[in-house]
Scaffold this motif. Structure first.
Motif, PDB file in Angstrom:
ATOM      1  N   LEU A   1      36.877  41.963  36.030  1.00 32.92           N
ATOM      2  CA  LEU A   1      36.476  40.820  36.851  1.00 32.92           C
ATOM      3  C   LEU A   1      35.966  41.267  38.214  1.00 32.92           C
ATOM      4  N   VAL A   2      36.682  42.218  38.814  1.00 31.49           N
ATOM      5  CA  VAL A   2      36.319  42.689  40.155  1.00 31.49           C
ATOM      6  C   VAL A   2      35.025  43.497  40.114  1.00 31.49           C
TER       7      VAL A   2
ATOM      8  N   GLU B   1      32.524  42.812  38.156  1.00 32.29           N
ATOM      9  CA  GLU B   1      31.473  41.806  38.056  1.00 32.29           C
ATOM     10  C   GLU B   1      31.322  40.994  39.339  1.00 32.29           C
ATOM     11  N   THR B   2      32.445  40.725  40.001  1.00 32.93           N
ATOM     12  CA  THR B   2      32.440  39.910  41.218  1.00 32.93           C
ATOM     13  C   THR B   2      33.344  40.590  42.246  1.00 32.93           C
ATOM     14  N   PRO B   3      32.808  41.546  43.007  1.00 33.33           N
ATOM     15  CA  PRO B   3      33.635  42.368  43.910  1.00 33.33           C
ATOM     16  C   PRO B   3      34.396  41.604  44.994  1.00 33.33           C
ATOM     17  N   ASP B   4      33.930  40.432  45.366  1.00 36.67           N
ATOM     18  CA  ASP B   4      34.593  39.666  46.426  1.00 36.67           C
ATOM     19  C   ASP B   4      35.458  38.528  45.890  1.00 36.67           C
ATOM     20  N   PHE B   5      35.790  38.551  44.628  1.00 41.71           N
ATOM     21  CA  PHE B   5      36.619  37.528  43.993  1.00 41.71           C
ATOM     22  C   PHE B   5      38.064  37.761  44.433  1.00 41.71           C
ATOM     23  N   THR B   6      38.457  37.075  45.521  1.00 40.26           N
ATOM     24  CA  THR B   6      39.746  37.359  46.152  1.00 40.26           C
ATOM     25  C   THR B   6      40.939  37.083  45.238  1.00 40.26           C
TER      26      THR B   6
ATOM     27  N   LEU C   1      45.011  41.828  40.882  1.00 39.03           N
ATOM     28  CA  LEU C   1      44.895  43.252  40.569  1.00 39.03           C
ATOM     29  C   LEU C   1      45.815  44.083  41.453  1.00 39.03           C
ATOM     30  N   GLY C   2      45.833  43.778  42.733  1.00 42.23           N
ATOM     31  CA  GLY C   2      46.717  44.501  43.649  1.00 42.23           C
ATOM     32  C   GLY C   2      48.180  44.343  43.252  1.00 42.23           C
ATOM     33  N   ASP C   3      48.558  43.136  42.861  1.00 35.72           N
ATOM     34  CA  ASP C   3      49.926  42.874  42.421  1.00 35.72           C
ATOM     35  C   ASP C   3      50.241  43.670  41.149  1.00 35.72           C
ATOM     36  N   ALA C   4      49.306  43.691  40.211  1.00 36.43           N
ATOM     37  CA  ALA C   4      49.513  44.431  38.964  1.00 36.43           C
ATOM     38  C   ALA C   4      49.626  45.934  39.231  1.00 36.43           C
ATOM     39  N   TYR C   5      48.773  46.458  40.102  1.00 33.51           N
ATOM     40  CA  TYR C   5      48.879  47.881  40.460  1.00 33.51           C
ATOM     41  C   TYR C   5      50.262  48.193  41.029  1.00 33.51           C
TER      42      TYR C   5
END
Length: 132
Positions: free
Chosen positions: A14-15, A17-22, A28-32
């Protein structure tokens, strides 16, 4: 762990495809972080701060990433910024496992004592406005 790996792959796509999709970046940050991939989580939090520099929760999450990586000075700077922006979940901060490292630093207590009464007033005012 398999579900977590799926989530990471999904949000990474997703990121891309859409790098600014907060919302996707936050997930993603939470999953990492849950996967123990703290350096990658830090990178995501740094991107989010650039996208939303006035967001107190995003600043708080950045502080958590620094704490997990045991980077005291930057953790405290980020935490101070989060508090300055109105982050006021003091009870949560005291129990958040991500902040375990920084709570051992005496500067953490000093920081909380500087903000506690001031931020608590703001939080009380916000709570009253929500209930009206």
């Amino acid at each position: 762990m398999q579900n977590l790996n799926f989530q990471i792959s999904f949000y990474e796509e997703l990121v891309k495809e859409t790098p600014d999709f907060t919302d996707a970046l936050i997930a993603l940050g939470d999953a990492y972080t849950k996967a123990g991939r703290h350096k990658e989580g830090l990178g995501i939090d740094q991107r989010l701060v650039k996208l939303k520099p006035q967001d107190a929760v995003i600043r708080y999450n950045l502080a958590c990433s620094y704490s997990l990586l045991e980077v005291s000075d930057l953790c405290l700077v980020s935490l101070e910024k989060a508090l300055g922006l109105g982050y006021c979940e003091f009870d949560f901060m005291e129990q958040d496992q991500d902040l375990e490292f920084i709570r051992m630093d005496p500067r953490y207590r000093e920081l909380l004592s500087r903000f506690d009464s001031r931020v608590s007033k703001k939080c009380s005012q916000k709570q009253r406005k929500k209930s009206e």
